[in-house]
Scaffold this motif. Structure first.
Motif, mmCIF file in Angstrom:
data_model
loop_
_atom_site.group_PDB
_atom_site.id
_atom_site.type_symbol
_atom_site.label_atom_id
_atom_site.label_comp_id
_atom_site.label_asym_id
_atom_site.label_seq_id
_atom_site.Cartn_x
_atom_site.Cartn_y
_atom_site.Cartn_z
ATOM 1 N N ALA A 143 3.740 7.706 1.183
ATOM 2 C CA ALA A 143 3.742 6.277 1.471
ATOM 3 C C ALA A 143 2.441 5.807 2.126
ATOM 4 N N GLU A 144 1.939 6.596 3.070
ATOM 5 C CA GLU A 144 0.720 6.204 3.770
ATOM 6 C C GLU A 144 -0.445 6.057 2.801
ATOM 7 N N ARG A 145 -0.586 7.036 1.904
ATOM 8 C CA ARG A 145 -1.696 6.982 0.949
ATOM 9 C C ARG A 145 -1.506 5.859 -0.057
ATOM 10 N N VAL A 146 -0.276 5.582 -0.467
ATOM 11 C CA VAL A 146 -0.040 4.468 -1.391
ATOM 12 C C VAL A 146 -0.513 3.165 -0.752
ATOM 13 N N ALA A 147 -0.138 2.921 0.498
ATOM 14 C CA ALA A 147 -0.547 1.684 1.172
ATOM 15 C C ALA A 147 -2.069 1.606 1.309
ATOM 16 N N ILE A 148 -2.687 2.708 1.712
ATOM 17 C CA ILE A 148 -4.150 2.723 1.871
ATOM 18 C C ILE A 148 -4.836 2.494 0.533
ATOM 19 N N PHE A 149 -4.386 3.181 -0.507
ATOM 20 C CA PHE A 149 -5.028 3.054 -1.818
ATOM 21 C C PHE A 149 -4.851 1.647 -2.389
ATOM 22 N N LYS A 150 -3.691 1.021 -2.161
ATOM 23 C CA LYS A 150 -3.501 -0.357 -2.605
ATOM 24 C C LYS A 150 -4.500 -1.284 -1.914
ATOM 25 N N ALA A 151 -4.658 -1.104 -0.611
ATOM 26 C CA ALA A 151 -5.581 -1.953 0.148
ATOM 27 C C ALA A 151 -7.025 -1.739 -0.306
ATOM 28 N N VAL A 152 -7.419 -0.487 -0.438
ATOM 29 C CA VAL A 152 -8.794 -0.185 -0.848
ATOM 30 C C VAL A 152 -9.059 -0.710 -2.259
ATOM 31 N N SER A 153 -8.075 -0.587 -3.140
ATOM 32 C CA SER A 153 -8.272 -1.072 -4.513
ATOM 33 C C SER A 153 -8.410 -2.594 -4.563
ATOM 34 N N ASP A 154 -7.969 -3.278 -3.518
ATOM 35 C CA ASP A 154 -8.162 -4.727 -3.401
ATOM 36 C C ASP A 154 -9.422 -5.082 -2.608
ATOM 37 N N GLY A 155 -10.186 -4.068 -2.219
ATOM 38 C CA GLY A 155 -11.446 -4.319 -1.531
ATOM 39 C C GLY A 155 -11.384 -4.333 -0.020
ATOM 40 N N HIS A 156 -10.263 -3.917 0.559
ATOM 41 C CA HIS A 156 -10.132 -3.877 2.023
ATOM 42 C C HIS A 156 -10.517 -2.494 2.534
ATOM 43 N N TYR A 157 -11.411 -2.485 3.513
ATOM 44 C CA TYR A 157 -11.866 -1.220 4.096
ATOM 45 C C TYR A 157 -11.766 -1.210 5.612
#
Length: 135
Positions: A54-68
């Protein structure tokens, strides 16, 4: 967003987890510095190593939208103690989270343990470790 709302979002997404093998549902809610909320649930696979937490899914979704840049994370599971992230998640978290980022680990009985990223994975492997020292 207050901590309780962040935890509630993690609990809510936990119900969408795909866990036909372990039946161990986990939810995560990640808040970016600009206030955008990303959630993630664990997604299993019959080939166990390709399961994504779950943690990686949330992080990867955010990063794929350009959030760092991130502010806070909540992780929840049906465990006796506040659920700790696995080693793979801790490494991914250390890649994207500042050492002082707040992480709320919790369970379904409202036991919460709040830690900083630096406490979760001290002495982590980082991008700086990829830089070779000139001889």
């Amino acid at each position: 967003m207050d901590t309780q709302r962040l935890i509630k979002e993690a609990i809510k997404i936990r119900d969408k987890a795909y866990t036909p093998y372990s039946k161990f549902n986990v939810g995560a809610a990640l808040l970016t510095k600009d206030g955008t909320l990303y959630t993630g649930c664990n997604i299993e696979n019959a080939a166990y190593p390709v399961t994504c937490c779950a943690e990686r899914v949330a992080i990867f979704k955010a990063v794929s939208d350009g959030h760092y840049e991130f502010k806070e994370l909540a992780v929840v599971a049906d465990t006796a103690r506040p659920v700790p992230p696995c080693g793979s998640c801790r490494q991914v978290m250390s890649e994207f989270f500042h050492p002082d980022l707040t992480i709320h680990l919790t369970n379904l009985t409202d036991t919460v343990k709040t830690v900083k990223m630096s406490e979760l994975l001290p002495f982590s492997f980082s991008p700086d470790d990829l830089i070779r020292k000139e001889s």
